[in-house]
Design a protein around this motif. Structure first.
Motif, PDB file in Angstrom:
ATOM      1  N   LYS A   1     -24.167 -50.057  59.601  1.00 19.54           N
ATOM      2  CA  LYS A   1     -22.806 -50.392  60.011  1.00 19.54           C
ATOM      3  C   LYS A   1     -21.963 -49.139  60.217  1.00 19.54           C
ATOM      4  O   LYS A   1     -21.201 -49.037  61.184  1.00 19.54           O
ATOM      5  CB  LYS A   1     -22.153 -51.292  58.960  1.00 19.54           C
ATOM      6  CG  LYS A   1     -22.645 -52.723  58.974  1.00 19.54           C
ATOM      7  CD  LYS A   1     -21.938 -53.562  57.923  1.00 19.54           C
ATOM      8  CE  LYS A   1     -20.446 -53.667  58.183  1.00 19.54           C
ATOM      9  NZ  LYS A   1     -19.771 -54.518  57.173  1.00 19.54           N
TER      10      LYS A   1
ATOM     11  N   LYS B   1     -16.653 -64.152  46.775  1.00 20.45           N
ATOM     12  CA  LYS B   1     -17.715 -63.574  47.602  1.00 20.45           C
ATOM     13  C   LYS B   1     -19.089 -64.020  47.109  1.00 20.45           C
ATOM     14  O   LYS B   1     -20.023 -64.183  47.909  1.00 20.45           O
ATOM     15  CB  LYS B   1     -17.622 -62.047  47.578  1.00 20.45           C
ATOM     16  CG  LYS B   1     -16.467 -61.496  48.413  1.00 20.45           C
ATOM     17  CD  LYS B   1     -16.445 -59.985  48.402  1.00 20.45           C
ATOM     18  CE  LYS B   1     -15.340 -59.438  49.295  1.00 20.45           C
ATOM     19  NZ  LYS B   1     -15.301 -57.955  49.289  1.00 20.45           N
TER      20      LYS B   1
ATOM     21  N   LYS C   1     -23.897 -56.895  63.568  1.00 24.70           N
ATOM     22  CA  LYS C   1     -24.170 -57.144  62.150  1.00 24.70           C
ATOM     23  C   LYS C   1     -25.566 -57.740  61.961  1.00 24.70           C
ATOM     24  O   LYS C   1     -26.268 -57.410  61.003  1.00 24.70           O
ATOM     25  CB  LYS C   1     -23.113 -58.078  61.567  1.00 24.70           C
ATOM     26  CG  LYS C   1     -21.733 -57.443  61.466  1.00 24.70           C
ATOM     27  CD  LYS C   1     -20.689 -58.439  61.007  1.00 24.70           C
ATOM     28  CE  LYS C   1     -19.314 -57.798  60.935  1.00 24.70           C
ATOM     29  NZ  LYS C   1     -18.253 -58.755  60.569  1.00 24.70           N
TER      30      LYS C   1
ATOM     31  N   ASP D   1     -11.349 -56.776  59.402  1.00 30.18           N
ATOM     32  CA  ASP D   1     -12.122 -58.021  59.461  1.00 30.18           C
ATOM     33  C   ASP D   1     -11.216 -59.212  59.378  1.00 30.18           C
ATOM     34  O   ASP D   1     -11.479 -60.249  59.968  1.00 30.18           O
ATOM     35  CB  ASP D   1     -13.128 -58.015  58.304  1.00 30.18           C
ATOM     36  CG  ASP D   1     -14.292 -58.957  58.533  1.00 30.18           C
ATOM     37  OD1 ASP D   1     -14.619 -59.207  59.704  1.00 30.18           O
ATOM     38  OD2 ASP D   1     -14.871 -59.429  57.549  1.00 30.18           O
TER      39      ASP D   1
ATOM     40  N   TYR E   1     -22.932 -64.318  55.920  1.00 32.93           N
ATOM     41  CA  TYR E   1     -22.075 -63.995  54.770  1.00 32.93           C
ATOM     42  C   TYR E   1     -20.759 -63.381  55.229  1.00 32.93           C
ATOM     43  O   TYR E   1     -19.674 -63.795  54.791  1.00 32.93           O
ATOM     44  CB  TYR E   1     -22.812 -63.033  53.831  1.00 32.93           C
ATOM     45  CG  TYR E   1     -21.919 -62.368  52.815  1.00 32.93           C
ATOM     46  CD1 TYR E   1     -21.446 -63.069  51.707  1.00 32.93           C
ATOM     47  CD2 TYR E   1     -21.527 -61.037  52.974  1.00 32.93           C
ATOM     48  CE1 TYR E   1     -20.614 -62.461  50.778  1.00 32.93           C
ATOM     49  CE2 TYR E   1     -20.699 -60.429  52.042  1.00 32.93           C
ATOM     50  CZ  TYR E   1     -20.246 -61.142  50.950  1.00 32.93           C
ATOM     51  OH  TYR E   1     -19.419 -60.543  50.046  1.00 32.93           O
ATOM     52  N   GLU E   2     -20.829 -62.410  56.114  1.00 41.30           N
ATOM     53  CA  GLU E   2     -19.604 -61.758  56.584  1.00 41.30           C
ATOM     54  C   GLU E   2     -18.756 -62.717  57.409  1.00 41.30           C
ATOM     55  O   GLU E   2     -17.525 -62.665  57.364  1.00 41.30           O
ATOM     56  CB  GLU E   2     -19.950 -60.502  57.379  1.00 41.30           C
ATOM     57  CG  GLU E   2     -20.642 -59.436  56.545  1.00 41.30           C
ATOM     58  CD  GLU E   2     -20.256 -58.026  56.951  1.00 41.30           C
ATOM     59  OE1 GLU E   2     -19.210 -57.866  57.598  1.00 41.30           O
ATOM     60  OE2 GLU E   2     -20.997 -57.102  56.605  1.00 41.30           O
TER      61      GLU E   2
ATOM     62  N   GLU F   1     -12.087 -54.202  55.554  1.00 40.48           N
ATOM     63  CA  GLU F   1     -11.720 -55.568  55.189  1.00 40.48           C
ATOM     64  C   GLU F   1     -10.461 -55.990  55.923  1.00 40.48           C
ATOM     65  O   GLU F   1     -10.343 -57.143  56.352  1.00 40.48           O
ATOM     66  CB  GLU F   1     -11.533 -55.676  53.676  1.00 40.48           C
ATOM     67  CG  GLU F   1     -12.822 -55.594  52.885  1.00 40.48           C
ATOM     68  CD  GLU F   1     -12.605 -55.741  51.393  1.00 40.48           C
ATOM     69  OE1 GLU F   1     -11.430 -55.703  50.970  1.00 40.48           O
ATOM     70  OE2 GLU F   1     -13.594 -55.879  50.663  1.00 40.48           O
TER      71      GLU F   1
ATOM     72  N   CYS G   1     -16.936 -64.906  54.898  1.00 40.70           N
ATOM     73  CA  CYS G   1     -15.854 -64.159  54.242  1.00 40.70           C
ATOM     74  C   CYS G   1     -14.663 -63.990  55.185  1.00 40.70           C
ATOM     75  O   CYS G   1     -13.502 -64.110  54.769  1.00 40.70           O
ATOM     76  CB  CYS G   1     -16.360 -62.790  53.782  1.00 40.70           C
ATOM     77  SG  CYS G   1     -17.449 -62.847  52.335  1.00 40.70           S
ATOM     78  N   SER G   2     -14.941 -63.723  56.459  1.00 39.91           N
ATOM     79  CA  SER G   2     -13.867 -63.559  57.449  1.00 39.91           C
ATOM     80  C   SER G   2     -13.117 -64.870  57.646  1.00 39.91           C
ATOM     81  O   SER G   2     -11.880 -64.893  57.691  1.00 39.91           O
ATOM     82  CB  SER G   2     -14.439 -63.074  58.777  1.00 39.91           C
ATOM     83  OG  SER G   2     -15.043 -61.811  58.636  1.00 39.91           O
TER      84      SER G   2
ATOM     85  N   ASP H   1     -14.204 -53.185  63.336  1.00 37.39           N
ATOM     86  CA  ASP H   1     -15.302 -53.976  62.797  1.00 37.39           C
ATOM     87  C   ASP H   1     -16.353 -54.167  63.885  1.00 37.39           C
ATOM     88  O   ASP H   1     -16.097 -53.959  65.073  1.00 37.39           O
ATOM     89  CB  ASP H   1     -14.789 -55.336  62.318  1.00 37.39           C
ATOM     90  CG  ASP H   1     -15.788 -56.056  61.425  1.00 37.39           C
ATOM     91  OD1 ASP H   1     -16.682 -55.376  60.891  1.00 37.39           O
ATOM     92  OD2 ASP H   1     -15.663 -57.278  61.267  1.00 37.39           O
TER      93      ASP H   1
END
Length: 477
Positions: free
Chosen positions: A266, A379, A285, A477, A359-360, A474, A363-364, A279
């Motif tokens: 990343k 998380k 990703k 994101d 997962y990301e 973060e 979370c977003s 991002d």
């Protein structure tokens, strides 16, 4: 400020007096009401090039705000600064090698280089300019303290302070450095955090892991009750955890490599994305996750083969780790340690690609819904949910790996694998035993990945791993 510089030159940097702290507090308290609101804190952070997003402010307030009113009174401000005074002073004096109470461009450059942080002379000049309130070309302790007191407690160390200072000076000048400005200890700490999180979480679910392995690798193990009794008969409580040592030996480097490679990919992708890109896209990703899964699988696959054989084996002289390794090498050589590697490589690579990306994405979505980034515990829940979704999507590949486990256990030749793998996989997918093993996989995967994510994020937060750039990512994101 001059008084502090003179006192420092005379014999060490002094602790801040109440008057000095009140003066510093007043510079932050724009409306003069005796309290620092979230908005006033964000204004101060932006002036110093620090992140002003919800997570950074939340972590900073957690250090100051004792009464939970999301405001900082002077007493709270003084308590936090005084609690960190010794650490701030030690860092300042370590940088101030000539002991004159002033940090020069040369001293800052040398301090960064001593920590292995790549900083050009012009970067050091920007760092001084960022904190030099009185414009005398140097930074005294009061100016230095004003910056450090706006860092969360986990970031009050020499490496973290210098890293945040470099990064903030870059952002304050509309420059976005993403690589080469973190201490060498940061990648190692991230690596260890991933390893510890993976090893602890897998130990917690070790009985489920052995149950899953037996039911998916042994075609005679078709009912849950008899398999559980078999595990208990094989040494009682120790029988439930048979093979866990091999699991931990395999999972620690595997989990560490996955997180480290994913984050490194990343960083590299972001470095080449150009200015203003905060991002990566979901496709990028997924590519980073694919690379993480492939590298981790390749590096640790022999340990996975060993774990499978130890888990299925009954207790006895021939079921020890060393005995199984010797037997495998004697019968099949080094190739025996990589029996079924292609199927496992495909499964792990695709699973990591989908797992990290989902997962990301979760979370977003959660952050947009709540208006704030998820906590470490949240998380963990996101990680468990992503794992379940990934398991559903990759179950065919998981069943291919099941057939591979059979070959490992039975010692089938490599050419037999290439001729019968697909037929065997199709047969297993249609069988009830396969889905009983699959159900045990679902029961094991969700808590395991949730615990891994929770532990990993907690360690990252506790150690301040990723520096202030983690907060920028973060926020983007």
């Amino acid at each position: 400020m001059r008084e502090e510089a003179a006192a420092a030159a005379a014999g060490g940097t002094p602790d801040a007096t109440d008057e000095q702290l009140r003066s510093q507090f007043a510079t932050l308290d724009a409306d003069g009401d005796g309290r620092l609101s979230v908005e006033e804190v964000q204004v101060a952070l932006r002036k110093l090039g620090l992140p002003a997003g919800a997570r950074f402010v939340q972590d900073l307030l957690s250090q100051y705000d004792r009464d939970g009113d999301r405001q900082i009174e002077f007493d709270e401000f003084r308590r936090y600064v005084q609690s960190k005074e010794r650490r701030m002073r030690a860092v300042f004096e370590a940088i101030d090698v000539d002991g004159d109470g002033q940090l020069s461009v040369t001293e800052v450059h040398r301090a960064a280089a001593a920590l292995g942080i790549s900083v050009a002379p012009e970067d050091s000049q920007r760092m001084i300019e960022l904190l030099d309130i009185d414009k005398d070309g140097c930074v005294d302790y009061a100016e230095f303290r004003q910056f450090v007191c706006l860092l969360p407690g986990a970031h009050v160390s020499r490496g973290q302070i210098l890293s945040a200072w470099i990064d903030s000076a870059s952002w304050a000048h509309a420059m976005e450095y993403r690589l080469g400005h973190v201490p060498p200890s940061q990648p190692l700490e991230r690596f260890l955090a991933g390893g510890v999180a993976g090893a602890v979480s897998r130990t917690v679910v070790a009985p489920l892991e052995r149950l899953r392995t037996i039911m998916m690798a042994d075609r005679s193990a078709t009912q849950l009750g008899p398999v559980l009794r078999r595990m208990w008969a094989d040494g009682g409580l120790r029988g439930l955890f048979r093979g866990n040592m091999a699991t931990v030996i395999k999972v620690f480097p595997s989990s560490a490599i996955q997180f480290a490679v994913y984050d490194a990919c990343k960083d590299v992708m972001l470095a080449y994305s150009g200015p203003g890109v905060g991002d990566l896209s979901p496709q990028e990703k997924m590519a980073a996750g694919l690379a993480a899964g492939a590298v981790a699988c390749t590096a640790t696959y022999p340990l996975e083969a060993l774990r499978t054989q130890v888990s299925v084996a009954q207790g006895g002289a021939g079921s020890s780790y060393l005995a199984i390794v010797r037997s495998t090498l004697a019968e099949r050589g080094v190739r025996g340690l990589y029996q079924g590697y292609p199927a496992s490589l495909a499964n792990n690579s695709v699973a990591m690609s989908l797992g990290f990306a989902s997962y990301e994405a979760l979370c977003s979505a959660y952050a947009r819904w709540r208006g704030a980034p998820p906590s470490s515990g949240e998380k963990g829940l996101m990680g468990g949910t992503a794992a379940l979704l990934t398991m559903v999507a990759t179950m065919p590949l998981e069943n291919v790996s099941c057939s591979t486990n059979e070959l490992i256990v039975t010692g089938a030749a490599a050419d037999a694998f290439s001729q019968t793998l697909m037929l065997r996989c199709c047969g297993r997918r249609a069988s009830a035993a396969s889905w009983r093993g699959s159900l045990s996989s679902f029961a094991k995967v969700a808590p395991s990945i949730a615990a891994t994510r929770l532990l990993y994020e907690s360690i990252v937060e506790l150690r301040g791993i990723g520096g202030v750039r983690r907060y920028r990512a973060e926020a983007a994101d």
